[in-house]
Design an enzyme around this catalytic site. Structure first.
Site: not given
Ligand code: 4NP
Length: 159
Positions: A8, A11, A14, A125
């Site tokens: 994703c 990390n 998801r 997300d």
């Molecule tokens: P993930 O969600 O891709 O599902 O882990 C996110 C976690 C952090 C961020 C974006 C999406 N971020 O911009 O920090």
């Protein structure tokens, strides 16, 4: 050994959820010794961090182990090392395809490709939506299908 990597953006939400849920299903199928499972992010903001508290909360709720899991960034060698590289959304898929170029050896797909009955093609997300239950539902159903797909392809029998 069948190597599966979930990818994703950060990390922390998801792909760690998918990693933990898929590992649990593999364990329940008595196939743990046949699989190596990991997750990674295309972004580097959260390297070394444990899963997001929303992901931990939902995994705790379903008694799914996530001990020792830490965020890492996806690297080029992952594209050669892993047999199944499973992206959570179109953006992750685009980034992986851009990284892979000619060097990819594994199969790169979106998780919800394995759940064609789903209304959505990208795992939303929860870092932005806050809806971890919705993500768990999609991840749980699609990981079940993904495991069946891999077992069929690799000639493995679920117990
Ligand atoms: P993930 O969600 O891709 O599902 O882990 C996110 C976690 C952090 C961020 C974006 C999406 N971020 O911009 O920090």
């Amino acid at each position: 050994m069948v190597k599966v990597l979930f990818v994703c953006l950060g990390n922390i939400c998801r792909s760690p959820m998918a990693e933990a849920v898929f590992r649990q299903k593999v364990k329940e199928a008595d196939l743990s010794d046949q699989f190596e499972i990991d997750s990674a992010g295309t972004g580097d903001w959260h390297i070394g961090k444990p899963p997001h508290e929303g992901t931990r909360g939902i995994l705790d709720q379903y008694a799914i182990d996530y001990s020792g899991m830490k965020a890492r960034k996806v690297k080029k060698s992952d594209l050669q090392d892993y047999h199944y590289i499973i992206a959570m959304d179109a953006e992750n898929l685009g980034n992986l395809n851009a990284m892979a170029q000619y060097e990819r050896t594994g199969e790169v797909a979106r998780l919800l490709d394995f759940l064609p009955e789903s209304q959505v093609v990208d795992v939303p997300d929860p870092y932005y939506t806050g809806n971890f239950e919705e993500v768990y539902d999609l991840v749980n159903k699609s990981c079940e299908k993904l495991l069946s797909y891999i077992c069929q392809r690799e000639n493995l029998k679920k117990s």
